[in-house]
Enzyme design. Structure first.
Site, mmCIF file in Angstrom:
data_model
loop_
_atom_site.group_PDB
_atom_site.id
_atom_site.type_symbol
_atom_site.label_atom_id
_atom_site.label_comp_id
_atom_site.label_asym_id
_atom_site.label_seq_id
_atom_site.Cartn_x
_atom_site.Cartn_y
_atom_site.Cartn_z
ATOM 1 N N HIS A 110 13.521 -0.591 -9.744
ATOM 2 C CA HIS A 110 13.439 -0.480 -8.276
ATOM 3 C C HIS A 110 14.747 -0.931 -7.597
ATOM 4 O O HIS A 110 14.779 -1.929 -6.877
ATOM 5 C CB HIS A 110 12.244 -1.288 -7.742
ATOM 6 C CG HIS A 110 11.724 -0.709 -6.450
ATOM 7 N ND1 HIS A 110 10.393 -0.644 -6.128
ATOM 8 C CD2 HIS A 110 12.375 -0.154 -5.387
ATOM 9 C CE1 HIS A 110 10.246 -0.084 -4.934
ATOM 10 N NE2 HIS A 110 11.438 0.218 -4.470
ATOM 11 N N GLU A 145 4.305 -2.451 -10.323
ATOM 12 C CA GLU A 145 5.589 -3.124 -10.573
ATOM 13 C C GLU A 145 5.404 -4.631 -10.504
ATOM 14 O O GLU A 145 4.711 -5.099 -9.601
ATOM 15 C CB GLU A 145 6.614 -2.717 -9.511
ATOM 16 C CG GLU A 145 6.918 -1.246 -9.523
ATOM 17 C CD GLU A 145 7.894 -0.841 -8.412
ATOM 18 O OE1 GLU A 145 8.533 -1.723 -7.800
ATOM 19 O OE2 GLU A 145 8.009 0.355 -8.165
ATOM 20 N N ARG A 163 7.544 6.052 -4.457
ATOM 21 C CA ARG A 163 6.532 5.076 -4.848
ATOM 22 C C ARG A 163 5.788 5.599 -6.074
ATOM 23 O O ARG A 163 5.483 6.796 -6.170
ATOM 24 C CB ARG A 163 5.513 4.844 -3.727
ATOM 25 C CG ARG A 163 6.001 3.993 -2.567
ATOM 26 C CD ARG A 163 6.217 2.525 -2.959
ATOM 27 N NE ARG A 163 6.663 1.694 -1.849
ATOM 28 C CZ ARG A 163 7.939 1.486 -1.523
ATOM 29 N NH1 ARG A 163 8.916 2.041 -2.226
ATOM 30 N NH2 ARG A 163 8.245 0.702 -0.500
HETATM 31 C C1 GLV Z 1 12.105 0.494 -1.122
HETATM 32 O O1 GLV Z 1 11.392 1.004 -1.909
HETATM 33 C C2 GLV Z 1 11.799 0.330 0.253
HETATM 34 O O2 GLV Z 1 10.703 0.705 0.680
HETATM 35 O O3 GLV Z 1 12.648 -0.237 0.958
#
Ligand code: GLV
Length: 312
Positions: free
Chosen positions: A283, A265, A236
């Site tokens: 991501h 984001e 994160r």
């Molecule tokens: C991705 O970042 C998730 O938390 O699945």
């Protein structure tokens, strides 16, 4: 019709159809749209993405809510304590995205250390003049130390990958236990954060964003890394002080940064785009078809279980 399952986006895979058949009173409405807000009071299940935080205020009108499903393993965007107090279950997707995320972290590490972006651009530009002894030299990894923050399944999966490449590995995690981490074939040391940072040529983040880890890699801690260290973040964005990391990249203190996650984001700090020696992905940690279908399956099963066991 009273909407029982309210999702912000269509999910992927065959399991969604089955859930829709079992619970025809389902609707998709964009996050915080008028239609979504209007359906909230009747909803017994909400499905959201990791980019769609729910606050206590969002959930206040949800008088029938039994379960929130998030299409992610991370739950930092949900008000956990509030949900616990109201008996609202949270269904997330642990386990099924471990390999996909560890693979992507390794992709970032190799792309960064072997200068894949620059090599690609050179070939495409038509300017490549041929093999040369000093062309785009990168950094080798074998024999160097990789510090891993977070000894959960993804951290351990990443450790196995870099061990196979000949790296040494050390772990830190937020429980701060001194216990070694079991990788199956071997156990690996856990170190206090300062010691881990001082000795890591590569630092890879695999811990959740919690009160303990928010801003963990602040300027002071980043400064402990050896000159030219590489940072990989598939966890994160909020764990890292992004401004300090960008500054350290510009002055050469940090050798490179590979990111799949950002503090805001998708409105990322504009300075990332111009920062040297970076590989930036949108991501994609869990973004394989197999993984997303499995995530869908977990969500659908979890929601069905809650709704059927609550006798409705
Ligand atoms: C991705 O970042 C998730 O938390 O699945």
């Amino acid at each position: 019709m009273n909407i029982r399952i309210l999702s912000t986006s269509p999910l992927i895979g065959p399991h969604v159809k089955d859930l829709g058949r079992d619970f025809p009173e389902s609707r998709i409405a964009p996050y915080r749209s008028a239609a979504w807000t209007e359906a909230l009071p009747g909803a017994e299940a909400l499905v959201v993405l990791l980019s769609e935080p729910l606050t206590e205020m969002d959930l206040e009108p949800c008088v029938n809510l039994k379960v929130i499903g998030t299409y992610s393993v991370g739950t930092n965007h949900l008000p956990r304590n509030y949900c616990d107090a109201r008996g609202i279950r949270i269904v997330n997707t642990p386990g099924v995205l471990t390999d996909a995320t560890a693979d992507l972290a390794l992709t970032l590490l190799l792309a960064l250390t072997r200068r894949v972006r620059e090599g690609e651009a050179l070939v495409r530009s038509g300017e490549w003049k041929g093999w040369a002894p000093d062309l785009l030299l990168g950094s080798g990894l074998a024999g160097k130390t990789c510090g891993i923050l977070g000894s959960g399944p993804i951290g351990r999966a990443f450790a196995r990958r870099v061990r196979a490449m000949g790296m040494e590995v050390v772990f830190w995690d937020r429980e701060d236990t001194g216990e070694p981490v079991d990788l199956g074939a071997e156990t690996i040391r856990r170190l206090p954060l300062d010691d881990l940072l001082r000795g890591s040529s590569v630092l890879s983040l695999h811990c959740p964003l919690t009160d303990r880890t928010r801003g963990l890699l602040n300027r002071e801690n980043l400064a402990l890394l050896p000159e030219g260290a590489f940072i990989i973040n598939t966890a994160r964005g909020g764990i890292v002080d992004e401004k300090a990391a960008i500054e350290f990249l510009h002055c050469g203190k940090i050798g490179g940064v590979g990111l799949d996650v950002y503090e805001n984001e998708p409105d990322i700090d504009r300075q990332w785009r111009g920062a040297p020696r970076t590989v930036l992905l949108p991501h994609l940690g869990s973004a394989t078809r197999e993984t997303r279908e499995e995530m869908s399956r977990l969500l659908c099963d979890g929601i069905r279980n809650v709704l059927t066991s609550s006798g409705t």
